[in-house]
Design a protein around this motif. Structure first.
Motif, PDB file in Angstrom:
ATOM      1  N   VAL A  72      44.237  -0.606 -24.092  1.00 41.80           N
ATOM      2  CA  VAL A  72      43.707   0.755 -24.172  1.00 41.80           C
ATOM      3  C   VAL A  72      44.538   1.624 -23.215  1.00 41.80           C
ATOM      4  CG1 VAL A  72      41.697   2.235 -23.785  1.00 41.80           C
ATOM      5  CG2 VAL A  72      41.396  -0.057 -24.759  1.00 41.80           C
ATOM      6  N   PRO A 126      32.031   2.278 -18.734  1.00 42.09           N
ATOM      7  CA  PRO A 126      31.014   1.465 -18.043  1.00 42.09           C
ATOM      8  C   PRO A 126      31.476   0.949 -16.687  1.00 42.09           C
ATOM      9  CG  PRO A 126      32.013   0.195 -19.834  1.00 42.09           C
ATOM     10  CD  PRO A 126      32.573   1.591 -19.921  1.00 42.09           C
ATOM     11  N   ILE A 141      41.006   6.263 -17.215  1.00 43.02           N
ATOM     12  CA  ILE A 141      42.118   5.588 -17.896  1.00 43.02           C
ATOM     13  C   ILE A 141      43.401   6.412 -17.804  1.00 43.02           C
ATOM     14  CG2 ILE A 141      41.637   6.564 -20.192  1.00 43.02           C
ATOM     15  CD1 ILE A 141      42.656   2.926 -19.536  1.00 43.02           C
ATOM     16  N   CYS A 167      39.439  -1.743 -15.602  1.00 39.14           N
ATOM     17  CA  CYS A 167      39.272  -1.432 -17.030  1.00 39.14           C
ATOM     18  C   CYS A 167      39.074  -2.721 -17.818  1.00 39.14           C
ATOM     19  CB  CYS A 167      40.504  -0.687 -17.543  1.00 39.14           C
ATOM     20  SG  CYS A 167      40.503  -0.493 -19.333  1.00 39.14           S
ATOM     21  N   VAL A 168      37.922  -2.826 -18.491  1.00 40.37           N
ATOM     22  CA  VAL A 168      37.643  -4.043 -19.268  1.00 40.37           C
ATOM     23  C   VAL A 168      38.096  -3.886 -20.717  1.00 40.37           C
ATOM     24  CG1 VAL A 168      35.768  -4.873 -17.797  1.00 40.37           C
ATOM     25  CG2 VAL A 168      35.248  -3.331 -19.712  1.00 40.37           C
ATOM     26  N   GLN A 169      38.766  -2.799 -21.019  1.00 39.43           N
ATOM     27  CA  GLN A 169      39.351  -2.599 -22.358  1.00 39.43           C
ATOM     28  C   GLN A 169      38.275  -2.572 -23.454  1.00 39.43           C
ATOM     29  OE1 GLN A 169      43.096  -2.886 -23.080  1.00 39.43           O
ATOM     30  NE2 GLN A 169      43.079  -2.178 -20.991  1.00 39.43           N
ATOM     31  N   CYS A 170      37.194  -1.861 -23.175  1.00 36.48           N
ATOM     32  CA  CYS A 170      36.095  -1.833 -24.149  1.00 36.48           C
ATOM     33  C   CYS A 170      36.325  -0.803 -25.243  1.00 36.48           C
ATOM     34  CB  CYS A 170      34.783  -1.548 -23.435  1.00 36.48           C
ATOM     35  SG  CYS A 170      34.720   0.091 -22.708  1.00 36.48           S
ATOM     36  N   GLY A 171      37.236   0.108 -25.042  1.00 38.35           N
ATOM     37  CA  GLY A 171      37.574   1.072 -26.091  1.00 38.35           C
ATOM     38  C   GLY A 171      36.628   2.272 -26.180  1.00 38.35           C
ATOM     39  N   LEU A 172      35.625   2.344 -25.293  1.00 36.65           N
ATOM     40  CA  LEU A 172      34.670   3.461 -25.405  1.00 36.65           C
ATOM     41  C   LEU A 172      35.326   4.798 -25.070  1.00 36.65           C
ATOM     42  CD1 LEU A 172      31.408   1.869 -23.959  1.00 36.65           C
ATOM     43  CD2 LEU A 172      32.153   2.085 -26.338  1.00 36.65           C
TER      44      LEU A 172
HETATM   45  S1  SF4 Z   1      38.599   0.882 -22.097  1.00 37.05           S
HETATM   46 FE1  SF4 Z   1      36.477   0.843 -21.397  1.00 37.05          FE
HETATM   47  S2  SF4 Z   1      36.631   0.114 -19.293  1.00 37.05           S
HETATM   48 FE2  SF4 Z   1      38.684   0.773 -19.865  1.00 37.05          FE
HETATM   49  S3  SF4 Z   1      38.788   2.852 -19.182  1.00 37.05           S
HETATM   50 FE3  SF4 Z   1      38.169   2.920 -21.327  1.00 37.05          FE
HETATM   51  S4  SF4 Z   1      35.925   2.988 -21.220  1.00 37.05           S
HETATM   52 FE4  SF4 Z   1      36.649   2.338 -19.210  1.00 37.05          FE
END
Ligand code: SF4
Ligand code: SF4
Length: 491
Positions: A247, A287, A292, A300-305
């Protein structure tokens, strides 16, 4: 990959102020909800993984009259692990090792393809935290409402809402611990025993431990687990390469960032302006509280939000989606250098290597499982004394021999001995004895331990130690063997 206190894009580590604190006080996060493609994928994964976890102990699997009918069961008293049609015995624990090695390579492959996709979508910490956040939102409202609630005084309304949240959190945590113990006993029976307070004490203890850990990790520690407690971000940072899709904030497109109002005005005058309107939506939905736009970070857990949040903003302001998206470092650098980006390089040496290893290990394990023996024999020679001389001059060695019948019906095995020119084998409790073999009945899915005595007559010539072989044969012809030694005085 930068740490959480990452410098702004374009800066170097030398530019980090020397007085930057080594420890940053935790900021309370008020995470905003978001709608979009990645949020939907996360909901689907959450429902699927939690559904499997909570319901799997109740799935039945018929293995015949002499075996439990629970599809997945870790049966400690019987020392067995049942997984649908697979039954693992303690001496086959190498299958577990194989599974762990396989899981590691799957994780490496995921990382090589899409960074921390495990962390963002599948990790239990992420899944339960997502669920707890949804409960929090239900009781205390979304980001703005919750912030206001926490800035205000404790009122009846706040006590009721916060109390309701903690009560539901505790219920989820309790059921999480409850589901865990159901994997160790017949689930419907244990549920009844738990409800009538007749379950073993150890079940209540484990439920208590897991209730506490789930409540603490998903309710309170949350992103701290991912950033500080989990070793995977550090490991994966060492494993990743410039082609992995992560991400990424597309700095070449987003900068210089200015407010929406300013960007409209600047565009009208023909000045270069980035697509980022500095609305902070990507940070508000994160979260782990990461921005980013500061580049790849351990937090960053790479959740894509943040992709969903930014896409929604882009839709509103009439700019193309994808200012934040899955992108490789390689392509980012190409664009920054004014070169056209390339298609993501999915097939490369490391992904091929991981796929080959995964397929190889899977095939080996599947073949081993399909062709594994349904009987086993192990022998242990007495250490002291190594042999005894009987009154008639014959020499006797004693062994503890363990026979395993992995079939679900009783079988009468033949245990035979090879390697001695003369002599006989006898066993305490065995049904009959011939010169060099004996018959032993072993119950369904059981082991049987025998005290086996091997005797050679007086005057038998040979070395002080010679190799012998115990062979266990089933009526259908299948057999297993184990080597040991026969000891006698040197001639
Ligand atoms: S991918 Fe998820 S954890 Fe990483 S910056 Fe975006 S929202 Fe935050
Ligand atoms: S959501 Fe998009 S536009 Fe808004 S601050 Fe983040 S990157 Fe910039």
């Amino acid at each position: 990959m930068a740490d959480t206190a990452a410098p702004k894009p374009g800066s170097t580590t030398d530019e980090i102020p020397i007085e930057a604190p080594l420890y940053e006080k935790r900021r309370q996060l008020f995470v905003q909800s978001v709608k979009g493609r990645y949020r939907s994928i996360k909901w689907a994964v959450l429902v699927l993984t939690l559904g499997v976890y909570y319901l799997l102990p109740f799935v039945r699997w018929d293995r015949g009259p002499n075996a439990p009918d629970q599809a997945v069961l870790i049966d400690f008293p019987a020392r067995r692990f049942y997984f649908f049609f697979i039954e693992i015995w303690p001496q086959e624990v190498y299958y577990l090792t194989g599974l762990l090695v396989l899981a590691a390579f799957v994780l490496f492959l995921m990382n090589a393809l899409a960074g921390r996709v495990w962390c963002g979508y599948l990790c239990p910490q992420t899944v339960w935290t997502d669920l707890f956040l949804a409960v929090e939102r239900f009781f205390e409202g979304d980001r703005r409402e919750r912030t206001k609630l926490y800035q205000g005084r404790w009122t009846g309304n706040r006590i009721a809402r916060t109390g309701g949240k903690h009560f539901v959190w505790l219920m989820i945590a309790w059921w999480t611990g409850g589901a865990w113990v159901l994997y160790f006993a017949d689930a419907p029976t244990l549920v009844w025993q738990l409800a009538t307070l007749q379950a073993p004490l150890i079940a209540y203890i484990w439920i208590g431990i897991l209730t506490f850990t789930t409540y603490a990790l998903a309710g309170f520690l949350r992103e701290q687990v991912c950033t500080y407690m989990c070793p995977w971000p550090r490991i994966q940072a060492a494993l990743t390469d410039e082609h992995a899709l992560n991400v990424t904030y597309k700095v070449d497109r987003g900068e210089p960032r200015v407010s929406l109002k300013k960007s409209v005005a600047l565009r009208e005058t023909g000045e270069k302006v980035g697509d980022c309107v500095d609305c902070n939506q990507c940070v508000a939905v994160c979260p782990t509280g990461v921005d980013i736009r500061d580049g790849l970070q351990l937090g960053c857990v790479q959740c894509g939000l943040c992709i969903d949040a930014c896409n929604n903003v882009m839709d509103k302001i009439g700019r193309p989606q994808g200012l934040i998206g899955y992108d490789s470092e390689y392509n980012l650098e190409r664009r920054l250098a004014g070169e056209p980006e390339e298609k993501p390089k999915i097939v490369r040496a490391r992904t091929i290597l991981y796929v080959v290893l995964i397929l190889g290990i899977s095939a080996f394990m599947a073949f081993h499982l399909a062709t594994r023996s349904t009987l086993d024999v192990a022998a242990l020679h007495d250490r002291n004394p190594l042999f005894v001389q009987l009154s008639d001059g014959s020499i006797r060695n004693a062994y503890t021999v363990r026979l395993a019948n992995k079939a679900l019906e009783e079988r009468v095995f033949t245990l035979s001995l090879d390697g001695l020119p003369a002599g006989f084998v006898e066993a305490v409790g065995a049904e009959n004895v011939s010169a060099q073999s004996l018959s032993v009945a072993v119950g369904p899915a059981r082991t049987r331990e025998l005290r086996v005595l091997v005797t050679v007559p007086r005057g038998t010539d040979g070395p002080a130690s010679r190799e012998i072989v115990f062979t266990l044969a089933a009526p259908e012809g299948e057999s297993a063997f184990v080597r040991d030694h026969f000891m006698m005085p040197a001639n």
